[in-house]
Design an enzyme around this catalytic site. Structure first.
Site, short mmCIF file in Angstrom:
data_model
loop_
_atom_site.label_atom_id
_atom_site.label_comp_id
_atom_site.label_asym_id
_atom_site.label_seq_id
_atom_site.Cartn_x
_atom_site.Cartn_y
_atom_site.Cartn_z
N LEU A 140 7.11 -1.67 3.07
CA LEU A 140 8.49 -1.17 3.19
C LEU A 140 8.88 -0.72 4.62
N ASN A 179 12.80 5.94 -2.38
CA ASN A 179 12.90 4.85 -1.40
C ASN A 179 14.25 4.86 -0.67
N TYR A 200 -2.85 -5.80 -8.03
CA TYR A 200 -3.49 -5.09 -6.91
C TYR A 200 -4.19 -3.83 -7.40
N THR A 202 -7.05 3.78 -3.56
CA THR A 202 -5.62 4.07 -3.53
C THR A 202 -5.20 4.94 -4.71
N ASP A 203 -4.07 5.63 -4.55
CA ASP A 203 -3.55 6.43 -5.68
C ASP A 203 -2.96 5.53 -6.77
N GLU A 204 -2.75 4.22 -6.47
CA GLU A 204 -2.11 3.35 -7.46
C GLU A 204 -2.99 3.13 -8.69
N ALA A 261 -9.65 -5.35 2.15
CA ALA A 261 -9.03 -5.61 0.85
C ALA A 261 -7.80 -6.48 1.04
N LEU A 301 -10.58 -11.39 9.29
CA LEU A 301 -9.34 -11.74 10.01
C LEU A 301 -8.44 -12.63 9.15
N TYR A 306 11.98 -13.25 -0.16
CA TYR A 306 13.34 -12.72 0.03
C TYR A 306 14.39 -13.79 0.25
N ASN A 324 0.45 5.01 3.19
CA ASN A 324 0.32 5.26 4.63
C ASN A 324 1.48 4.61 5.39
N LYS A 381 -8.19 -2.76 -7.53
CA LYS A 381 -8.75 -1.58 -6.85
C LYS A 381 -9.44 -0.67 -7.87
N THR A 430 -11.46 -10.78 -3.45
CA THR A 430 -11.76 -9.88 -2.33
C THR A 430 -12.03 -8.45 -2.79
N GLY A 466 6.78 -4.68 -13.02
CA GLY A 466 5.73 -3.66 -13.23
C GLY A 466 5.78 -2.54 -12.22
P1 NAD Z 1 -4.52 -4.34 5.48
O1 NAD Z 1 -4.04 -5.41 4.56
O2 NAD Z 1 -3.67 -3.94 6.62
O3 NAD Z 1 -5.92 -4.77 6.10
C1 NAD Z 1 -6.94 -5.34 5.32
C2 NAD Z 1 -8.03 -5.82 6.26
O4 NAD Z 1 -9.08 -6.37 5.46
C3 NAD Z 1 -7.57 -6.94 7.22
O5 NAD Z 1 -8.05 -6.69 8.52
C4 NAD Z 1 -8.19 -8.20 6.63
O6 NAD Z 1 -8.49 -9.18 7.60
C5 NAD Z 1 -9.46 -7.64 5.99
N1 NAD Z 1 -9.93 -8.49 4.89
C6 NAD Z 1 -9.19 -8.96 3.84
N2 NAD Z 1 -9.95 -9.75 3.06
C7 NAD Z 1 -11.20 -9.74 3.60
C8 NAD Z 1 -12.43 -10.37 3.25
N3 NAD Z 1 -12.52 -11.16 2.17
N4 NAD Z 1 -13.52 -10.12 4.01
C9 NAD Z 1 -13.44 -9.32 5.11
N5 NAD Z 1 -12.30 -8.74 5.51
C10 NAD Z 1 -11.19 -8.94 4.76
O7 NAD Z 1 -4.88 -3.11 4.54
P2 NAD Z 1 -4.62 -1.55 4.77
O8 NAD Z 1 -3.23 -1.24 4.37
O9 NAD Z 1 -5.13 -1.17 6.09
O10 NAD Z 1 -5.57 -0.96 3.64
C11 NAD Z 1 -6.95 -0.72 3.90
C12 NAD Z 1 -7.61 -0.16 2.67
O11 NAD Z 1 -6.99 1.07 2.31
C13 NAD Z 1 -7.48 -1.06 1.44
O12 NAD Z 1 -8.68 -0.99 0.72
C14 NAD Z 1 -6.34 -0.45 0.65
O13 NAD Z 1 -6.49 -0.70 -0.72
C15 NAD Z 1 -6.52 1.02 0.98
N6 NAD Z 1 -5.30 1.84 0.93
C16 NAD Z 1 -4.17 1.44 1.60
C17 NAD Z 1 -3.05 2.26 1.61
C18 NAD Z 1 -1.79 1.88 2.37
O14 NAD Z 1 -0.78 2.57 2.22
N7 NAD Z 1 -1.78 0.82 3.16
C19 NAD Z 1 -3.06 3.46 0.90
C20 NAD Z 1 -4.23 3.83 0.21
C21 NAD Z 1 -5.34 3.01 0.25
O1 DAU Z 2 0.14 4.17 -2.80
C1 DAU Z 2 -0.77 3.52 -1.95
C2 DAU Z 2 -0.37 2.07 -1.81
O2 DAU Z 2 0.82 2.04 -1.03
C3 DAU Z 2 -1.46 1.21 -1.18
O3 DAU Z 2 -2.58 1.19 -2.02
C4 DAU Z 2 -0.96 -0.21 -0.94
O4 DAU Z 2 -1.94 -0.95 -0.25
C5 DAU Z 2 0.31 -0.14 -0.11
O5 DAU Z 2 0.83 -1.43 0.06
C6 DAU Z 2 1.35 0.76 -0.75
O6 DAU Z 2 1.86 0.18 -1.96
P1 DAU Z 2 3.43 0.22 -2.34
O7 DAU Z 2 3.71 -0.87 -3.28
O8 DAU Z 2 3.84 1.60 -2.74
O9 DAU Z 2 4.05 -0.06 -0.87
P2 DAU Z 2 5.25 -1.00 -0.37
O10 DAU Z 2 5.47 -0.67 1.06
O11 DAU Z 2 5.04 -2.41 -0.75
O12 DAU Z 2 6.49 -0.45 -1.22
C7 DAU Z 2 6.89 0.91 -1.12
C8 DAU Z 2 8.08 1.10 -2.04
O13 DAU Z 2 9.20 0.37 -1.50
C9 DAU Z 2 7.87 0.55 -3.44
O14 DAU Z 2 8.55 1.37 -4.38
C10 DAU Z 2 8.53 -0.83 -3.41
C11 DAU Z 2 9.67 -0.63 -2.42
N1 DAU Z 2 10.04 -1.83 -1.63
C12 DAU Z 2 9.05 -2.49 -0.96
C13 DAU Z 2 9.35 -3.62 -0.21
C14 DAU Z 2 8.26 -4.37 0.52
C15 DAU Z 2 11.37 -2.24 -1.55
O15 DAU Z 2 12.27 -1.61 -2.16
N2 DAU Z 2 11.65 -3.36 -0.81
C16 DAU Z 2 10.70 -4.06 -0.15
O16 DAU Z 2 11.05 -5.09 0.50
#
Ligand code: NAD
Ligand code: DAU
Length: 356
Positions: A197, A256, A157, A132-134, A85, A37, A348, A187, A161, A102, A290
């Site tokens: 975003l 974007n 990040y 992640t694809d990153e 994560a 949490l 911001y 997602n 990963k 973490t 980056g």
């Molecule tokens: P999120 O940040 O919404 O949630 C992360 C969760 O992990 C939270 O509930 C947090 O409390 C928990 N957590 C963080 N540190 C912890 C710790 N030390 N011990 C136990 N719990 C901990 O993340 P998300 O966007 O739901 O992503 C989930 C997973 O999917 C991650 O591994 C992320 O790398 C991967 N992923 C995310 C996306 C995306 O677009 N969000 C895409 C591809 C992969």
């Molecule tokens: O590709 C999978 C990844 O997607 C996950 O592994 C990450 O956990 C998840 O956060 C996400 O990473 P991104 O960096 O791609 O997502 P974000 O929503 O932060 O940014 C999406 C795009 O929008 C990126 O090109 C940066 C841009 N952006 C983001 C924010 C927060 C902006 O232009 N303005 C913003 O304020």
């Protein structure tokens, strides 16, 4: 078949959808949601299933090895689905070590806990690591990431990963631990924390605040509805091949700025605004350091081998997502009070990224 599965990060965005799917779809499974949490974890995300008899919650930090050992000894899971994560790229730029702790050390702690409790009896066991694809880095104007693409992470990040993925494969190769890894694209959907975003911009449109677009706005991401990611995880967990990697993506690339304009149009329609109202909030600001130019996933393998395919179009998914935020303004208010305000100001505000 009865199974006991520890799902980590189940109070977060994607984890909450995975926990809900497993709890509802498999009443015979015992699902333990392990989550520390942090700011990103929120039990409100899974309020609807907290009373179910096959659901258990444990507030545990994956950095706490003693607590992990106790939990694994108590429940003796045969599966782990690891989502916990630090997940936000911008926060990793502000504070890289949190991501090493973490994402890297936390993952190794979980691998050790699983290895210890399974004690070389790996029949019916699985450690599923959600990545992640990153990790693959950035693409030019063409091409896709496949499961064979070399790792080339650029942000703290994605480096953390990538490192965790390597440890998971190393435990498979060295100790025989049964593993699968999936690498998914961006997602979006309900319960997404408004630092990313789409939910950030939905919240800012509601608040009539500037929409901070990084750099030239021509960065490209491949977007997938979160419930389709959860469905893919379910398929891979049950039918994936031990030791394999599966890429998950929507074949749904958006620059974007085009995505932001579509979001503005849908929001104007839903809020009853005059056409063009929300677009006026678009503000170009200094780029993310980056910043990866383009991500695009080739999801052929999961489609061919496991029959997975996304269930909604982007327009449908985005519309459902906006509706969820408009119907859950209380959720939005709660997660944007307190510490969120400090983060927002740092990112911001006056001391954050300059306008360009
Ligand atoms: P999120 O940040 O919404 O949630 C992360 C969760 O992990 C939270 O509930 C947090 O409390 C928990 N957590 C963080 N540190 C912890 C710790 N030390 N011990 C136990 N719990 C901990 O993340 P998300 O966007 O739901 O992503 C989930 C997973 O999917 C991650 O591994 C992320 O790398 C991967 N992923 C995310 C996306 C995306 O677009 N969000 C895409 C591809 C992969
Ligand atoms: O590709 C999978 C990844 O997607 C996950 O592994 C990450 O956990 C998840 O956060 C996400 O990473 P991104 O960096 O791609 O997502 P974000 O929503 O932060 O940014 C999406 C795009 O929008 C990126 O090109 C940066 C841009 N952006 C983001 C924010 C927060 C902006 O232009 N303005 C913003 O304020």
């Amino acid at each position: 078949m009865n199974r006991t599965i520890i799902i980590t990060g189940g109070a977060g965005f994607i984890g909450s959808h995975v926990v809900r799917l497993f709890v509802n779809k498999y009443p015979d499974y015992k699902i333990i949601n392990l989550d520390a949490l942090t700011y990103a974890g929120n039990l409100e995300n899974i309020k609807d299933i907290e009373g179910k008899s096959n659901y258990h919650f444990s507030k545990t930090d994956i950095l706490d090895t003693a607590a992990l050992e106790r939990l694994f000894a108590e429940h003796k899971p045969d599966g782990v689905i690891h989502l916990a994560a630090e997940s936000h790229v911008d926060r990793s730029i502000l504070s890289p070590l949190d991501f090493v702790y973490t994402n890297v050390i936390g993952t190794v702690n979980l691998l050790n806990a699983a290895k210890k409790i399974w004690n070389n009896d790996f029949t019916g066991k699985l450690f599923y690591h959600v990545s992640t694809d990153e990790v693959y880095g950035a693409l030019g104007d063409t091409g896709f990431f496949t499961e064979e693409t070399k790792y080339d992470p650029h942000s703290p990040y994605s480096a953390s990963k990538a490192s965790s993925d390597h440890f998971v494969r190393a435990y498979h190769d060295t100790y025989g631990l049964p593993i699968v890894i999936s690498n998914c694209s961006n997602n979006y959907g309900p319960n997404h924390f408004p630092e990313k975003l789409i939910p950030l911009f939905i919240n800012n449109i509601i608040q009539k605040k500037p929409l901070p677009v990084y750099g030239d706005g021509l960065y490209t991401r491949d977007w997938l509805f979160v419930k389709d990611h959860a469905a893919a995880i379910n398929l891979i967990f049950h039918n994936g091949k031990n030791g394999d990697t599966y890429n998950i993506g929507g074949f749904n690339e958006w620059k974007n700025i085009d995505l932001v304009k579509l979001l503005c149009k849908l929001m104007d329609e839903k809020l009853g605004n005059a056409t063009g109202t929300s677009e006026q909030l678009i503000t170009y600001i200094k780029d993310r350091p980056g910043h990866d130019r383009r991500y695009a996933i080739d999801a052929t393998k999961i489609n061919k081998e496991l029959g997975w395919t996304p269930s909604v179009t982007f327009e449908e998914g985005l519309s459902l997502t906006i509706d969820w935020y408009l119907q859950n303004e209380e959720w939005l208010k709660n997660v944007t009070s307190g510490a969120y305000k400090n983060y927002y100001e740092r990112m911001y505000g006056e001391e954050g990224r300059e306008k360009v």
